[in-house]
Design a protein around this motif. Structure first.
Motif, PDB file in Angstrom:
ATOM      1  N   TYR A  49       0.843  -1.194   0.000  1.00 41.20           N
ATOM      2  CA  TYR A  49       0.000   0.000   0.000  1.00 41.20           C
ATOM      3  C   TYR A  49       0.873   1.236   0.000  1.00 41.20           C
ATOM      4  CZ  TYR A  49       0.907   0.327   5.043  1.00 41.20           C
ATOM      5  OH  TYR A  49       1.519   0.432   6.272  1.00 41.20           O
ATOM      6  N   LEU A  50       0.255   2.366  -0.320  1.00 42.39           N
ATOM      7  CA  LEU A  50       0.902   3.668  -0.246  1.00 42.39           C
ATOM      8  C   LEU A  50       0.084   4.528   0.708  1.00 42.39           C
ATOM      9  CD1 LEU A  50       1.524   4.384  -4.043  1.00 42.39           C
ATOM     10  CD2 LEU A  50       3.211   3.609  -2.370  1.00 42.39           C
ATOM     11  N   LYS A  51       0.767   5.264   1.556  1.00 49.85           N
ATOM     12  CA  LYS A  51       0.094   6.172   2.477  1.00 49.85           C
ATOM     13  C   LYS A  51       0.703   7.549   2.249  1.00 49.85           C
ATOM     14  CE  LYS A  51      -1.272   4.773   6.667  1.00 49.85           C
ATOM     15  NZ  LYS A  51      -1.213   4.431   8.101  1.00 49.85           N
ATOM     16  N   ILE A  72      -0.145   9.977  -5.997  1.00 52.78           N
ATOM     17  CA  ILE A  72      -0.072  10.007  -4.539  1.00 52.78           C
ATOM     18  C   ILE A  72       1.360  10.320  -4.151  1.00 52.78           C
ATOM     19  CG2 ILE A  72      -0.356   8.663  -2.429  1.00 52.78           C
ATOM     20  CD1 ILE A  72      -2.520   7.096  -3.931  1.00 52.78           C
ATOM     21  N   GLU A  73       1.505  11.400  -3.401  1.00 49.11           N
ATOM     22  CA  GLU A  73       2.836  11.810  -2.959  1.00 49.11           C
ATOM     23  C   GLU A  73       3.138  11.173  -1.609  1.00 49.11           C
ATOM     24  OE1 GLU A  73       5.259  15.776  -1.650  1.00 49.11           O
ATOM     25  OE2 GLU A  73       3.706  15.990  -3.178  1.00 49.11           O
ATOM     26  N   VAL A  74       4.248  10.429  -1.579  1.00 50.56           N
ATOM     27  CA  VAL A  74       4.706   9.774  -0.363  1.00 50.56           C
ATOM     28  C   VAL A  74       6.146  10.213  -0.134  1.00 50.56           C
ATOM     29  CG1 VAL A  74       5.101   7.574   0.798  1.00 50.56           C
ATOM     30  CG2 VAL A  74       3.226   7.775  -0.844  1.00 50.56           C
ATOM     31  N   ASN A  75       6.361  10.973   0.922  1.00 53.80           N
ATOM     32  CA  ASN A  75       7.710  11.459   1.259  1.00 53.80           C
ATOM     33  C   ASN A  75       8.417  12.106   0.081  1.00 53.80           C
ATOM     34  OD1 ASN A  75       7.511  10.614   3.933  1.00 53.80           O
ATOM     35  ND2 ASN A  75       8.198   8.551   3.413  1.00 53.80           N
ATOM     36  N   GLU A  80      -5.905  15.288  -0.155  1.00 54.43           N
ATOM     37  CA  GLU A  80      -6.505  14.349   0.793  1.00 54.43           C
ATOM     38  C   GLU A  80      -5.465  13.328   1.270  1.00 54.43           C
ATOM     39  OE1 GLU A  80     -10.178  11.101   0.706  1.00 54.43           O
ATOM     40  OE2 GLU A  80      -9.295  11.745  -1.180  1.00 54.43           O
ATOM     41  N   ALA A  81      -5.464  13.063   2.571  1.00 58.09           N
ATOM     42  CA  ALA A  81      -4.601  12.016   3.120  1.00 58.09           C
ATOM     43  C   ALA A  81      -5.256  10.678   2.795  1.00 58.09           C
ATOM     44  CB  ALA A  81      -4.438  12.182   4.617  1.00 58.09           C
ATOM     45  N   VAL A  82      -4.497   9.783   2.160  1.00 60.29           N
ATOM     46  CA  VAL A  82      -5.059   8.507   1.728  1.00 60.29           C
ATOM     47  C   VAL A  82      -4.125   7.348   2.028  1.00 60.29           C
ATOM     48  CG1 VAL A  82      -6.474   9.440  -0.139  1.00 60.29           C
ATOM     49  CG2 VAL A  82      -4.127   8.759  -0.610  1.00 60.29           C
ATOM     50  N   GLN A  83      -4.725   6.181   2.132  1.00 60.58           N
ATOM     51  CA  GLN A  83      -3.992   4.921   2.134  1.00 60.58           C
ATOM     52  C   GLN A  83      -4.611   4.105   1.019  1.00 60.58           C
ATOM     53  OE1 GLN A  83      -3.628   2.732   5.793  1.00 60.58           O
ATOM     54  NE2 GLN A  83      -3.193   0.840   4.725  1.00 60.58           N
ATOM     55  N   VAL A  84      -3.794   3.730   0.047  1.00 56.65           N
ATOM     56  CA  VAL A  84      -4.271   3.025  -1.128  1.00 56.65           C
ATOM     57  C   VAL A  84      -3.568   1.679  -1.210  1.00 56.65           C
ATOM     58  CG1 VAL A  84      -4.468   3.127  -3.634  1.00 56.65           C
ATOM     59  CG2 VAL A  84      -4.649   5.216  -2.308  1.00 56.65           C
ATOM     60  N   PRO A  97     -11.791   3.132   6.902  1.00 53.88           N
ATOM     61  CA  PRO A  97     -10.365   2.873   6.730  1.00 53.88           C
ATOM     62  C   PRO A  97      -9.686   2.458   8.035  1.00 53.88           C
ATOM     63  CG  PRO A  97     -10.859   5.194   6.342  1.00 53.88           C
ATOM     64  CD  PRO A  97     -12.152   4.491   6.572  1.00 53.88           C
ATOM     65  N   GLY A  98     -10.237   2.884   9.170  1.00 55.00           N
ATOM     66  CA  GLY A  98      -9.695   2.471  10.468  1.00 55.00           C
ATOM     67  C   GLY A  98      -9.856   0.974  10.679  1.00 55.00           C
ATOM     68  N   LEU A  99     -10.952   0.421  10.179  1.00 49.23           N
ATOM     69  CA  LEU A  99     -11.182  -1.016  10.277  1.00 49.23           C
ATOM     70  C   LEU A  99     -10.125  -1.772   9.475  1.00 49.23           C
ATOM     71  CD1 LEU A  99     -12.822  -3.493  11.100  1.00 49.23           C
ATOM     72  CD2 LEU A  99     -14.325  -3.053   9.150  1.00 49.23           C
ATOM     73  N   THR A 100      -9.823  -1.289   8.299  1.00 49.64           N
ATOM     74  CA  THR A 100      -8.804  -1.929   7.459  1.00 49.64           C
ATOM     75  C   THR A 100      -7.455  -1.928   8.159  1.00 49.64           C
ATOM     76  OG1 THR A 100     -10.000  -1.174   5.501  1.00 49.64           O
ATOM     77  CG2 THR A 100      -7.728  -1.876   5.181  1.00 49.64           C
ATOM     78  N   GLU A 101      -7.100  -0.811   8.740  1.00 49.78           N
ATOM     79  CA  GLU A 101      -5.815  -0.697   9.439  1.00 49.78           C
ATOM     80  C   GLU A 101      -5.781  -1.607  10.669  1.00 49.78           C
ATOM     81  OE1 GLU A 101      -3.070   2.935  11.079  1.00 49.78           O
ATOM     82  OE2 GLU A 101      -4.546   3.389   9.535  1.00 49.78           O
ATOM     83  N   ALA A 102      -6.899  -1.668  11.392  1.00 50.05           N
ATOM     84  CA  ALA A 102      -6.974  -2.529  12.576  1.00 50.05           C
ATOM     85  C   ALA A 102      -6.863  -4.007  12.185  1.00 50.05           C
ATOM     86  CB  ALA A 102      -8.282  -2.277  13.330  1.00 50.05           C
ATOM     87  N   ILE A 103      -7.503  -4.387  11.090  1.00 48.86           N
ATOM     88  CA  ILE A 103      -7.433  -5.772  10.608  1.00 48.86           C
ATOM     89  C   ILE A 103      -5.989  -6.121  10.263  1.00 48.86           C
ATOM     90  CG2 ILE A 103      -8.106  -7.340   8.726  1.00 48.86           C
ATOM     91  CD1 ILE A 103     -10.352  -6.889  10.760  1.00 48.86           C
ATOM     92  N   GLU A 104      -5.283  -5.201   9.624  1.00 43.70           N
ATOM     93  CA  GLU A 104      -3.869  -5.432   9.297  1.00 43.70           C
ATOM     94  C   GLU A 104      -3.045  -5.635  10.566  1.00 43.70           C
ATOM     95  OE1 GLU A 104      -2.557  -2.121   7.002  1.00 43.70           O
ATOM     96  OE2 GLU A 104      -3.400  -2.917   5.153  1.00 43.70           O
ATOM     97  N   ALA A 105      -3.329  -4.834  11.581  1.00 39.56           N
ATOM     98  CA  ALA A 105      -2.594  -4.968  12.844  1.00 39.56           C
ATOM     99  C   ALA A 105      -2.868  -6.326  13.484  1.00 39.56           C
ATOM    100  CB  ALA A 105      -2.979  -3.832  13.794  1.00 39.56           C
ATOM    101  N   LEU A 106      -4.110  -6.758  13.453  1.00 38.99           N
ATOM    102  CA  LEU A 106      -4.464  -8.053  14.025  1.00 38.99           C
ATOM    103  C   LEU A 106      -3.846  -9.203  13.219  1.00 38.99           C
ATOM    104  CD1 LEU A 106      -8.173  -7.279  14.982  1.00 38.99           C
ATOM    105  CD2 LEU A 106      -6.250  -7.607  16.560  1.00 38.99           C
TER     106      LEU A 106
END
Length: 186
Positions: free
Chosen positions: A4-6, A19-22, A40-44, A140-149
């Motif tokens: 993914y890109l954030k 999408i600009e990343v760093n 917009e701040a995105v995670q793709v 999107p918070g659910l997606t991030e939480a699932i990744e953490a789990l």
């Protein structure tokens, strides 16, 4: 290559966003570039496609959309651009039902799909396509939480409980992880 890109959206075109990343701008092809707003701040979630003439990056707001794209391009005759055209229609339940019922006529309603391609999609994907019920885009918070789990070692089968429990929530990532762990321990 890239999971993914954030970052932030810089600009977009008819079939892509940058999408600009760093400080680096990544051109990411997407089904609906007009859903992204400048700055917009995105995670793709991404999928890299390498062909004879180019290397392309395709991006999706959710893992579900990403997985559907992967399934679609696995069907013979469906390339990444055609898969994006199908995703742009946002008729995922209709798509799933048509494939499972062998309804080639319905599949021909999607862009770039003719009768022969529709039959091939049915042949290649019948019984294999898993499309979540309800809206395609989730918290999107659910997606991030699932990744953490997942990083903690929980599998997809176990995480279905968490996805179901929090699919319509606006809870933060931390809250979902905490309550999700409580669900998984039970």
């Amino acid at each position: 290559m890239f999971a993914y890109l954030k970052g932030h959206t810089s600009y977009g075109g008819k079939d892509f966003v940058v999408i600009e990343v760093n400080g680096i701008g990544y051109k990411v092809h997407t089904a609906n570039p007009y859903e992204f707003k400048k700055g917009e701040a995105v995670q793709v979630f991404t999928h890299q496609v390498v062909s004879e003439n180019e290397i392309s990056l395709y991006g999706f707001r959710t893992l579900e959309e990403h997985d559907l794209f992967i399934n679609l391009i696995s069907a013979r005759g469906i390339g990444p651009k055609t898969a994006c055209a199908i995703l742009a229609m946002k008729d995922m339940n209709g798509l799933r039902q048509a494939i499972e019922n062998g309804d080639a006529k319905y599949l021909c309603k999607f862009p770039k799909i003719g009768p022969k391609t529709a039959q091939q999609i049915i042949l290649d994907l019948k019984g294999k396509l898993v499309i979540p019920e309800g809206p395609l885009f989730t918290n999107p918070g659910l997606t991030e939480a699932i990744e953490a789990l997942q990083a903690l070692g929980y599998g997809d089968k176990e995480l279905t409980k968490v996805r179901t429990a929090f699919k319509d929530t606006t809870a933060s990532v931390d809250e979902i992880i905490k309550k999700g762990l409580q669900l998984l321990v039970k």
